[in-house]
Design a protein around this motif. Structure first.
Motif, short mmCIF file in Angstrom:
data_model
loop_
_atom_site.label_atom_id
_atom_site.label_comp_id
_atom_site.label_asym_id
_atom_site.label_seq_id
_atom_site.Cartn_x
_atom_site.Cartn_y
_atom_site.Cartn_z
N GLY A 94 -5.88 22.94 0.52
CA GLY A 94 -7.29 23.31 0.65
C GLY A 94 -8.25 22.51 -0.21
N VAL A 95 -7.80 21.37 -0.78
CA VAL A 95 -8.76 20.59 -1.60
C VAL A 95 -9.94 20.15 -0.73
N SER A 96 -11.13 20.29 -1.27
CA SER A 96 -12.33 19.95 -0.48
C SER A 96 -12.94 18.63 -0.92
N SER A 97 -12.42 18.06 -2.02
CA SER A 97 -12.87 16.73 -2.45
C SER A 97 -11.67 16.00 -3.04
N VAL A 98 -11.77 14.68 -3.09
CA VAL A 98 -10.66 13.86 -3.57
C VAL A 98 -10.47 14.07 -5.07
N PRO A 99 -9.26 14.44 -5.51
CA PRO A 99 -9.02 14.58 -6.96
C PRO A 99 -9.23 13.24 -7.67
N ASP A 100 -9.60 13.31 -8.95
CA ASP A 100 -9.91 12.09 -9.72
C ASP A 100 -8.81 11.05 -9.66
N ARG A 101 -7.56 11.52 -9.62
CA ARG A 101 -6.41 10.58 -9.67
C ARG A 101 -6.38 9.67 -8.44
N TYR A 102 -7.11 10.04 -7.38
CA TYR A 102 -7.12 9.24 -6.16
C TYR A 102 -8.38 8.38 -6.01
N ILE A 103 -9.31 8.51 -6.95
CA ILE A 103 -10.56 7.74 -6.84
C ILE A 103 -10.32 6.32 -7.34
N GLN A 104 -10.48 5.37 -6.43
CA GLN A 104 -10.24 3.96 -6.74
C GLN A 104 -11.44 3.37 -7.49
N PRO A 105 -11.19 2.40 -8.38
CA PRO A 105 -12.33 1.70 -8.98
C PRO A 105 -13.12 1.01 -7.87
N GLU A 145 4.24 5.98 -10.50
CA GLU A 145 4.41 5.97 -11.96
C GLU A 145 3.63 4.83 -12.62
N LYS A 146 3.35 3.79 -11.85
CA LYS A 146 2.67 2.60 -12.43
C LYS A 146 1.20 2.50 -12.03
N GLU A 147 0.73 3.40 -11.18
CA GLU A 147 -0.62 3.26 -10.63
C GLU A 147 -1.65 4.09 -11.39
N LYS A 148 -2.78 3.46 -11.69
CA LYS A 148 -3.88 4.20 -12.32
C LYS A 148 -4.55 5.11 -11.30
N ALA A 149 -4.72 4.60 -10.08
CA ALA A 149 -5.27 5.42 -8.99
C ALA A 149 -4.25 5.44 -7.86
N LEU A 150 -3.90 6.64 -7.40
CA LEU A 150 -2.87 6.78 -6.36
C LEU A 150 -3.44 6.46 -4.98
N GLU A 151 -2.53 6.07 -4.08
CA GLU A 151 -2.91 5.77 -2.69
C GLU A 151 -2.77 7.03 -1.84
N TRP A 152 -3.67 7.17 -0.87
CA TRP A 152 -3.75 8.37 -0.02
C TRP A 152 -2.77 8.23 1.15
N LYS A 153 -1.46 8.24 0.83
CA LYS A 153 -0.45 8.00 1.86
C LYS A 153 0.87 8.64 1.47
N ASP A 154 1.55 9.23 2.45
CA ASP A 154 2.94 9.65 2.30
C ASP A 154 3.79 8.78 3.23
N TYR A 155 5.08 8.66 2.93
CA TYR A 155 5.92 7.80 3.78
C TYR A 155 7.37 8.26 3.73
#
Length: 363
Positions: free
Chosen positions: A29-40, A139-149
Motif C-alpha cells: 500500500g505504499v503511496s509514494s516511492v520510499p527514499d531508498r528508491y529515489i535516484q540521484p 547490498e552495493k547500491e545507494k539507490a535500489l532499482e524498481w525491479k524484481d526478477y
C-alpha cells in the motif's frame, strides 16, 4: 494498513532479505516511492534527453538471411552493431504464441504469494541455477532499482525441468531452445562481416552459458524519481529480449556525447519482434568494432510490465580477447585477454554504472 518502514534496515529486510521485493512494497500500500528508491537526478530518465527518432531502419527481417538479400541483411545487422548496439528482429523463427505465453508465465510467477518465490532467494535456493531477487546488487547500491526478477541458468534440459520454477520452466526452456538457431545465425553474420572464419565449436564457445531472466516492474507511484534498471551494458555476447507492449527501454545514442548533451532513444515495443543487443564480450572480440549498448529501463505508473531476456555468454572458463586476425589487421589490441568468470565476477561485484564494466578488460 501498510507496514511502516522506520528506517533503511527495515525496508531492506522486507524487500531484499525476506523476498517481498518491490511487488510486496506496492502490494503493502505504499503511496509514494520510499527514499531508498529515489535516484540521484543524473541517474533519472530526463525526457529532455530522449528522442523519438524512428527505429524502423533497425528492424530487420531475419527470414531474408536465407534469400537473395543475404548480404544486405548482414550489412544491416553489422551496421546496427557498429552504431547503436541494438536492433529488433521479426520473422525470427520463435513462434508468436510462445512469446505471448512467456508474458503470461512471467506474470503468473510474480503474482504468487511471497513464500512461493522466496524459496529461490540467494542462499536458500535449492539450485545455483535459479535465483529470485530484486534490484541488481542491492547490498552495493545507494539507490535500489524498481525491479524484481527470477534468473534461470541453463545447463541441460533435465536440470532445467527439475529445478526451474514450475510456473515458467517449460515455456522458458522452449523460448531458449527456439531462439538458439536465431542466435547462431546472428553471431555467424556478425563474425563473418569482420572477415574472420570461425568453426561452429568456437562460435558455440561464445554462447556456451545461457540464462533466461524474467523481469517484473511493478507500477510505480513516482516513476520520474526511480529507474527500473540503471545505465549499464550487458556482459555477454548477445542478448535476446522480449518486451511486453508497455515500453520503457532506452538506449544511449552515442558514447561520445557529454552527460548534459547525451541522447537516449526508446526502443518501441513491436508486436512479435525480439530486441537484440550487443554485449561487452562481442565488443571485446571485435576489438571495439561492435559496440555493447548502454541501456536502462524506465518505470511507469500505468501498469506493471514484464520483460524476458536470454543472456548468451561464454562459459565461465572461456578466455575472451580480441580475435587474433583483427589485432593483426588493426595493428593494436584494444583489450587484454581475460577469463570470462573473472569478468563476470567484476560485473556482478558492483552496482550498474554505464559501461565501466569494460574497464576490467581495457589495455
Amino acid at each position: 494498513m501498510s507496514p511502516s518502514f522506520n528506517d533503511d534496515n527495515s525496508l531492506f529486510n522486507f524487500v531484499v532479505k525476506e523476498g517481498n521485493g518491490v511487488k510486496g512494497l506496492v502490494d503493502s500500500g505504499v503511496s509514494s516511492v520510499p527514499d531508498r528508491y529515489i535516484q540521484p537526478p543524473h541517474h533519472r530518465i530526463n525526457k529532455q534527453h530522449t528522442t523519438a527518432e524512428s527505429l524502423e531502419n533497425i528492424t530487420i527481417d531475419l527470414s531474408e538471411l536465407n534469400g537473395p538479400n543475404h548480404n544486405q541483411v548482414v550489412k544491416a545487422i553489422a551496421h546496427a552493431a557498429e552504431t547503436l548496439g541494438f536492433f529488433q528482429v521479426v520473422n525470427h523463427g520463435v513462434p508468436l504464441e510462445l512469446l505471448e505465453s512467456l508474458k503470461v508465465a512471467a506474470h503468473q510467477f510474480f503474482n504468487q504469494p511471497v513464500e512461493k518465490k522466496a524459496v529461490y532467494l540467494k542462499g536458500v535456493s535449492p539450485s545455483r541455477m535459479v535465483k529470485y531477487g530484486t534490484s541488481f546488487v542491492p547490498e552495493k547500491e545507494k539507490a535500489l532499482e524498481w525491479k524484481d526478477y527470477v534468473s534461470m541458468i541453463y545447463s541441460n534440459d533435465i536440470d532445467a525441468l527439475k529445478f526451474w520454477p514450475n510456473e515458467c520452466k517449460e515455456v522458458a526452456l522452449d523460448y531458449l531452445k527456439k531462439s538458439d538457431e536465431m542466435v547462431k545465425k546472428l553471431l555467424q553474420a556478425l563474425i563473418s562481416n569482420l572477415g574472420v572464419k570461425l568453426d561452429d565449436s568456437r562460435l558455440d564457445e561464445f554462447t556456451g552459458m545461457k540464462m533466461v531472466n524474467m523481469n517484473f516492474y511493478p507500477a510505480c507511484p513516482n516513476p520520474e524519481l526511480t529507474v527500473g534498471v540503471g545505465c549499464h551494458s550487458d556482459m555477454g555476447t548477445l542478448t535476446v529480449l522480449l518486451q511486453d507492449g508497455i515500453g520503457g527501454l532506452y538506449v544511449k545514442k552515442s558514447e561520445e556525447l557529454s552527460p548534459e548533451n547525451e541522447e537516449w532513444i526508446e526502443i518501441p515495443p513491436i508486436h512479435g519482434a525480439l530486441v537484440i543487443n550487443i554485449g561487452d564480450t562481442l565488443q571485446i572480440l571485435s576489438n571495439g568494432r561492435y559496440k555493447s549498448a548502454e541501456h536502462r529501463v524506465q518505470t511507469t505508473s500505468i501498469e506493471s510490465r514484464v520483460s524476458v531476456p536470454i543472456f548468451n555468454a561464454p562459459l565461465p572458463v572461456s578466455k575472451i580477447g580480441p580475435l587474433a586476425e583483427l589485432v593483426t589487421r588493426d595493428g593494436v589490441a584494444r583489450y587484454r585477454e581475460v577469463v570470462f568468470e573473472e569478468y563476470m565476477n567484476n560485473f556482478f561485484g558492483k552496482s550498474h554504472d554505464g559501461k565501466n564494466s569494460l574497464d576490467f578488460a581495457a589495455i
